[in-house]
Design an enzyme around this catalytic site. Sequence first.
Site, PDB file in Angstrom:
ATOM      1  N   ASN A   1      -4.569   5.061  -1.977  1.00  0.00           N
ATOM      2  CA  ASN A   1      -5.743   5.647  -1.308  1.00  0.00           C
ATOM      3  C   ASN A   1      -6.246   6.841  -2.107  1.00  0.00           C
ATOM      4  O   ASN A   1      -5.470   7.732  -2.445  1.00  0.00           O
ATOM      5  CB  ASN A   1      -5.361   6.131   0.094  1.00  0.00           C
ATOM      6  CG  ASN A   1      -5.013   4.977   1.000  1.00  0.00           C
ATOM      7  OD1 ASN A   1      -5.887   4.250   1.455  1.00  0.00           O
ATOM      8  ND2 ASN A   1      -3.718   4.782   1.242  1.00  0.00           N
TER       9      ASN A   1
ATOM     10  N   GLU B   1       0.865  -1.186   0.000  1.00  0.00           N
ATOM     11  CA  GLU B   1       0.000   0.000   0.000  1.00  0.00           C
ATOM     12  C   GLU B   1       0.900   1.234   0.000  1.00  0.00           C
ATOM     13  O   GLU B   1       1.845   1.319   0.802  1.00  0.00           O
ATOM     14  CB  GLU B   1      -0.912   0.024   1.239  1.00  0.00           C
ATOM     15  CG  GLU B   1      -1.766   1.298   1.278  1.00  0.00           C
ATOM     16  CD  GLU B   1      -2.832   1.321   2.371  1.00  0.00           C
ATOM     17  OE1 GLU B   1      -2.845   0.410   3.228  1.00  0.00           O
ATOM     18  OE2 GLU B   1      -3.640   2.265   2.367  1.00  0.00           O
TER      19      GLU B   1
ATOM     20  N   ASP C   1     -11.865   0.456   2.001  1.00  0.00           N
ATOM     21  CA  ASP C   1     -10.900   0.587   3.112  1.00  0.00           C
ATOM     22  C   ASP C   1     -11.635   0.938   4.411  1.00  0.00           C
ATOM     23  O   ASP C   1     -12.756   1.449   4.373  1.00  0.00           O
ATOM     24  CB  ASP C   1      -9.935   1.727   2.751  1.00  0.00           C
ATOM     25  CG  ASP C   1      -8.649   1.705   3.560  1.00  0.00           C
ATOM     26  OD1 ASP C   1      -8.462   0.790   4.380  1.00  0.00           O
ATOM     27  OD2 ASP C   1      -7.823   2.631   3.366  1.00  0.00           O
TER      28      ASP C   1
ATOM     29  N   GLU D   1      -6.231  -5.062   8.452  1.00  0.00           N
ATOM     30  CA  GLU D   1      -5.108  -4.115   8.618  1.00  0.00           C
ATOM     31  C   GLU D   1      -4.876  -3.872  10.098  1.00  0.00           C
ATOM     32  O   GLU D   1      -5.739  -4.144  10.937  1.00  0.00           O
ATOM     33  CB  GLU D   1      -5.352  -2.815   7.845  1.00  0.00           C
ATOM     34  CG  GLU D   1      -6.462  -1.946   8.365  1.00  0.00           C
ATOM     35  CD  GLU D   1      -6.608  -0.628   7.599  1.00  0.00           C
ATOM     36  OE1 GLU D   1      -5.827  -0.334   6.690  1.00  0.00           O
ATOM     37  OE2 GLU D   1      -7.538   0.114   7.943  1.00  0.00           O
TER      38      GLU D   1
ATOM     39  N   GLU E   1      -8.093   2.247  -3.342  1.00  0.00           N
ATOM     40  CA  GLU E   1      -8.716   2.142  -2.006  1.00  0.00           C
ATOM     41  C   GLU E   1      -9.588   3.361  -1.757  1.00  0.00           C
ATOM     42  O   GLU E   1      -9.116   4.501  -1.813  1.00  0.00           O
ATOM     43  CB  GLU E   1      -7.644   2.048  -0.905  1.00  0.00           C
ATOM     44  CG  GLU E   1      -6.910   0.731  -0.927  1.00  0.00           C
ATOM     45  CD  GLU E   1      -6.162   0.430   0.376  1.00  0.00           C
ATOM     46  OE1 GLU E   1      -6.303   1.192   1.359  1.00  0.00           O
ATOM     47  OE2 GLU E   1      -5.428  -0.568   0.383  1.00  0.00           O
TER      48      GLU E   1
HETATM   49  P1  C2E Z   1      -5.191   3.734   5.679  1.00  0.00           P
HETATM   50  O1  C2E Z   1      -5.347   3.781   4.214  1.00  0.00           O
HETATM   51  O2  C2E Z   1      -6.181   2.929   6.437  1.00  0.00           O
HETATM   52  O3  C2E Z   1      -3.715   3.209   5.929  1.00  0.00           O
HETATM   53  C1  C2E Z   1      -3.329   2.402   6.987  1.00  0.00           C
HETATM   54  C2  C2E Z   1      -2.741   3.215   8.090  1.00  0.00           C
HETATM   55  O4  C2E Z   1      -2.526   2.364   9.212  1.00  0.00           O
HETATM   56  C3  C2E Z   1      -1.361   3.782   7.749  1.00  0.00           C
HETATM   57  O5  C2E Z   1      -1.204   4.980   8.479  1.00  0.00           O
HETATM   58  C4  C2E Z   1      -0.421   2.720   8.314  1.00  0.00           C
HETATM   59  O6  C2E Z   1       0.864   3.200   8.604  1.00  0.00           O
HETATM   60  C5  C2E Z   1      -1.162   2.358   9.588  1.00  0.00           C
HETATM   61  N1  C2E Z   1      -0.831   1.010  10.034  1.00  0.00           N
HETATM   62  C6  C2E Z   1      -0.455  -0.044   9.306  1.00  0.00           C
HETATM   63  N2  C2E Z   1      -0.247  -1.121  10.081  1.00  0.00           N
HETATM   64  C7  C2E Z   1      -0.509  -0.736  11.347  1.00  0.00           C
HETATM   65  C8  C2E Z   1      -0.477  -1.409  12.619  1.00  0.00           C
HETATM   66  O7  C2E Z   1      -0.159  -2.582  12.734  1.00  0.00           O
HETATM   67  N3  C2E Z   1      -0.837  -0.691  13.712  1.00  0.00           N
HETATM   68  C9  C2E Z   1      -1.189   0.617  13.616  1.00  0.00           C
HETATM   69  N4  C2E Z   1      -1.523   1.260  14.736  1.00  0.00           N
HETATM   70  N5  C2E Z   1      -1.229   1.287  12.439  1.00  0.00           N
HETATM   71  C10 C2E Z   1      -0.891   0.607  11.320  1.00  0.00           C
HETATM   72  P2  C2E Z   1      -0.699   6.305   7.781  1.00  0.00           P
HETATM   73  O8  C2E Z   1       0.376   6.002   6.790  1.00  0.00           O
HETATM   74  O9  C2E Z   1      -0.426   7.290   8.850  1.00  0.00           O
HETATM   75  O10 C2E Z   1      -1.958   6.741   6.950  1.00  0.00           O
HETATM   76  C11 C2E Z   1      -3.133   7.128   7.608  1.00  0.00           C
HETATM   77  C12 C2E Z   1      -4.224   7.361   6.621  1.00  0.00           C
HETATM   78  O11 C2E Z   1      -3.919   8.466   5.772  1.00  0.00           O
HETATM   79  C13 C2E Z   1      -4.444   6.206   5.656  1.00  0.00           C
HETATM   80  O12 C2E Z   1      -5.196   5.199   6.300  1.00  0.00           O
HETATM   81  C14 C2E Z   1      -5.187   6.898   4.541  1.00  0.00           C
HETATM   82  O13 C2E Z   1      -6.544   7.044   4.884  1.00  0.00           O
HETATM   83  C15 C2E Z   1      -4.547   8.265   4.538  1.00  0.00           C
HETATM   84  N6  C2E Z   1      -3.554   8.298   3.458  1.00  0.00           N
HETATM   85  C16 C2E Z   1      -2.284   7.864   3.429  1.00  0.00           C
HETATM   86  N7  C2E Z   1      -1.732   8.079   2.217  1.00  0.00           N
HETATM   87  C17 C2E Z   1      -2.701   8.657   1.451  1.00  0.00           C
HETATM   88  C18 C2E Z   1      -2.755   9.111   0.086  1.00  0.00           C
HETATM   89  O14 C2E Z   1      -1.821   8.979  -0.725  1.00  0.00           O
HETATM   90  N8  C2E Z   1      -3.923   9.670  -0.328  1.00  0.00           N
HETATM   91  C19 C2E Z   1      -5.002   9.782   0.505  1.00  0.00           C
HETATM   92  N9  C2E Z   1      -6.100  10.350   0.028  1.00  0.00           N
HETATM   93  N10 C2E Z   1      -4.985   9.350   1.778  1.00  0.00           N
HETATM   94  C20 C2E Z   1      -3.844   8.792   2.240  1.00  0.00           C
HETATM   95 MG    MG Z   2      -7.421   1.618   6.416  1.00  0.00          MG
HETATM   96 MG    MG Z   3      -5.723   2.462   2.840  1.00  0.00          MG
END
Ligand code: C2E
Ligand code: MG
Ligand code: MG
Length: 470
Positions: free
Chosen positions: A291, A236, A353, A410, A323
């Site tokens: 995403n 991802e 998602d 996830e 997603e």
């Molecule tokens: P998401 O798409 O649900 O991505 C998963 C989030 O959970 C990611 O946080 C990831 O680092 C985190 N995660 C993965 N495994 C674990 C785990 O075992 N425990 C915990 N506590 N967390 C875990 P991240 O990278 O901070 O991203 C947060 C959200 O930001 C994403 O949720 C997504 O909704 C958004 N995001 C990230 N990149 C993009 C992007 O390129 N475009 C858009 N529109 N949204 C994005």
């Molecule tokens: Mg998610």
């Molecule tokens: Mg996601």
Amino acid sequence: MPPKENSQTELELLRHQKRQLEMDIDHLQKHDTLTGLMNRNAFMQAMDEALVELAALEGQAALIEIGIRGLPRISGSLSRHASDYMISSLAARLRFNLPRAALACRLDYWSFAIFIPKAASALEVLTTAKSVINALSLPVDWVDRKLTLEITAGVALSSADDGDAVTLLHNAGLALKSAMEKSGAGYAFFNPTLAQAARRRADIVQFTQEGLEKNWFELNYQAIYDAASGKLMGFEALLRLRHPEQGIIPPSEFISVAEETGVIQKLGAWVLAEACREAAHWPDDLTVSVNISPEQFQSSTLITDVHNALEKSNLAAHRLEIEITESTLLKDSDMVLAQLDALRDMGCPIVLDDFGTGYSSLSYLWKFPFSKLKMDKSFALALEDSPLVPGMIHSIINLARHLGLKVTAEGVETDAQLKLLRAYHCDLIQGFLCARPVQQADVPAVILRNFASEITRQPAVSDNPAAGTV
Ligand code: C2E
Ligand code: MG
Ligand code: MG
């Protein structure tokens, strides 16, 4: 002599008319024509004068800003005539509930403010705010309808160091924004944390705009594994903002700002292009998940952005997973569904998602043929804590199975969670237990490690979670 007396009287009359005219002009300049309340300019000036006087007496003043929640929806559904009638009715009630010596103003088309020059205590101000909220929340009769508005109030108290009208209005505005965002009471008091958050937000607005020009954005990649075999299935793409002085800023801080300012359109196109460009270097059986924000579906460029990203990178469409979250489907559903159809026709799998948060309307699942459900990480986190959660997860997996969808869990962090998810035949696993998001330069190492574990037929569950294999 009569002729002289006559001209004297006429002169007096003219003088009187002139004075009256001047007073009328003055009133018009200082008041809002629709409601008769003070207008913003006059109100600000009166506040500044009162605040200067107050500073000398070391007293405290208060400003209550009144707003309406869900305004765009409401104002869009009313004719101009009905809106004007509503506003006049609210203004009349406001005037009726005004404490002695307080000033009231129509700040903008749909917002009012009350200035209390000598506020004895915060409690007294709160009482005023509550009584105004209650009065303005009563239904307004309009033709054969009863119109009810959800009234909110932001309260700011003057203090020695922010005693001018502009600061007080700014603070009350921040408090009002906070009241609008939280459900319940309908009012909020200003506090310095709100100002800090507003400053941070302003910085983030600046960083996101500058970041696009100066290439501060980068993608991290988090591996996704087949739960049963431990095989690497794809990554991802997760966006980061690397500020030259402040370091990494997470998406939780900047995505909503980019959405509000519209930067997300360009940023989203960049993410698609970058993720596809990177994934094109990976083995053919690995996918990349991107995403897509609800706002990207509101512009007309999403389909073109996806098309361009695939064409430029030469990545097969089935390797780009899109997603989306449920919030995407809440907005103008038909328009969104048409774009999802177009993406699916191009060959991109669509993943729902954060499933299980938000509204979780099951009708989405049969209205649109998703390829996968990604269970929100709150489920994995609660797996070991709540006796109800394992059963819920089992049911979600069964439901998905019934609909022909695969399920990704996830946020998997512990062996116990992994064991349970495998027992329920969850298809795919993503989480810190298996792999944390890594920088682009480290992706080949994750791929190689997985390849090595496959050919040496290592046991499916790694002893070392950081190793990047399940
Ligand atoms: P998401 O798409 O649900 O991505 C998963 C989030 O959970 C990611 O946080 C990831 O680092 C985190 N995660 C993965 N495994 C674990 C785990 O075992 N425990 C915990 N506590 N967390 C875990 P991240 O990278 O901070 O991203 C947060 C959200 O930001 C994403 O949720 C997504 O909704 C958004 N995001 C990230 N990149 C993009 C992007 O390129 N475009 C858009 N529109 N949204 C994005
Ligand atoms: Mg998610
Ligand atoms: Mg996601």
